[in-house]
Design a protein around this motif. Structure first.
Motif, short mmCIF file in Angstrom:
data_model
loop_
_atom_site.label_atom_id
_atom_site.label_comp_id
_atom_site.label_asym_id
_atom_site.label_seq_id
_atom_site.Cartn_x
_atom_site.Cartn_y
_atom_site.Cartn_z
N VAL A 199 0.86 -1.24 -0.17
CA VAL A 199 -0.02 -0.11 -0.08
C VAL A 199 0.91 1.20 -0.09
O VAL A 199 0.74 2.21 -0.63
CB VAL A 199 -1.06 -0.07 1.45
CG1 VAL A 199 -1.62 1.42 1.26
CG2 VAL A 199 -2.06 -0.89 1.11
N LEU A 200 1.92 1.14 1.07
CA LEU A 200 2.76 2.44 0.90
C LEU A 200 3.49 2.72 -0.43
O LEU A 200 3.88 3.61 -0.89
CB LEU A 200 3.79 2.34 2.01
CG LEU A 200 3.16 2.65 3.42
CD1 LEU A 200 4.13 2.13 4.43
CD2 LEU A 200 2.69 3.96 3.60
N ARG A 201 3.79 1.45 -0.99
CA ARG A 201 4.60 1.67 -2.40
C ARG A 201 3.53 2.35 -3.25
O ARG A 201 3.99 2.99 -4.45
CB ARG A 201 4.98 0.10 -2.66
CG ARG A 201 5.95 0.19 -4.03
CD ARG A 201 7.05 1.09 -4.16
NE ARG A 201 8.08 0.52 -3.37
CZ ARG A 201 9.27 1.11 -2.97
NH1 ARG A 201 9.55 2.40 -3.91
NH2 ARG A 201 10.12 0.85 -2.20
N MET A 202 2.33 1.89 -3.54
CA MET A 202 1.31 2.45 -4.37
C MET A 202 1.24 3.80 -4.15
O MET A 202 1.16 4.68 -4.89
CB MET A 202 -0.06 1.67 -4.09
CG MET A 202 0.07 0.24 -5.00
SD MET A 202 -1.68 -0.38 -5.04
CE MET A 202 -2.31 -0.29 -3.35
N ILE A 203 1.04 4.27 -2.80
CA ILE A 203 1.06 5.74 -2.50
C ILE A 203 2.27 6.60 -2.77
O ILE A 203 2.24 7.60 -3.30
CB ILE A 203 0.52 6.01 -1.08
CG1 ILE A 203 -0.63 5.46 -0.71
CG2 ILE A 203 0.78 7.34 -0.67
CD1 ILE A 203 -0.91 5.30 0.82
N TRP A 204 3.32 5.75 -2.83
CA TRP A 204 4.63 6.59 -3.28
C TRP A 204 4.72 6.51 -4.67
O TRP A 204 5.07 7.80 -4.98
CB TRP A 204 5.69 5.78 -2.73
CG TRP A 204 7.20 5.98 -3.24
CD1 TRP A 204 7.66 5.29 -4.22
CD2 TRP A 204 8.10 6.63 -2.74
NE1 TRP A 204 9.13 5.84 -4.61
CE2 TRP A 204 9.00 6.92 -3.74
CE3 TRP A 204 8.01 7.88 -1.60
CZ2 TRP A 204 10.23 7.76 -3.25
CZ3 TRP A 204 9.26 8.62 -1.41
CH2 TRP A 204 10.28 8.66 -2.24
#
Length: 102
Positions: free
Chosen positions: A22-27
């Motif tokens: 999820v954090l990678r997608m937001i990044w």
């Protein structure tokens, strides 16, 4: 929330494959120029959307500037580590339990 058990639970969430994804997608969504870092311009766009989502309204640039000073830790951009830390600080502020779902 500050017991040893709670701190270990919180730390373990940082390594959850689901949370990392999820954090990678937001990044990726926040890194508009593809530089593999978040500069202040990109951060302002993300911060405004977060203010609207979390607070229900836009508080203003002053809140973004305050958050940027904390999140960038004296650097000119956010790397993925500082970016991740900022999301966990946000979660700590707005959740009352320690879980991936929260």
């Amino acid at each position: 929330m500050n017991s040893n058990k709670a701190l270990l639970m919180r730390e373990s969430i940082k390594f959850s494959p689901k949370i990392r994804a999820v954090l990678r997608m937001i990044w990726i969504a926040a890194d508009w120029d593809g530089s593999n870092s978040i500069d202040y311009i990109e951060y302002k766009k993300l911060n405004k959307k977060l203010q609207l989502a979390v607070l229900g309204h836009y508080m203003g640039a002053w809140l973004c500037e305050r958050d940027w000073k904390v999140d960038c830790q004296g650097q000119h951009t956010l790397n993925f580590g500082r970016f991740t830390l900022s999301w966990f600080q946000l979660a700590d502020t707005w959740t009352e339990e320690i879980s991936e779902q929260a």
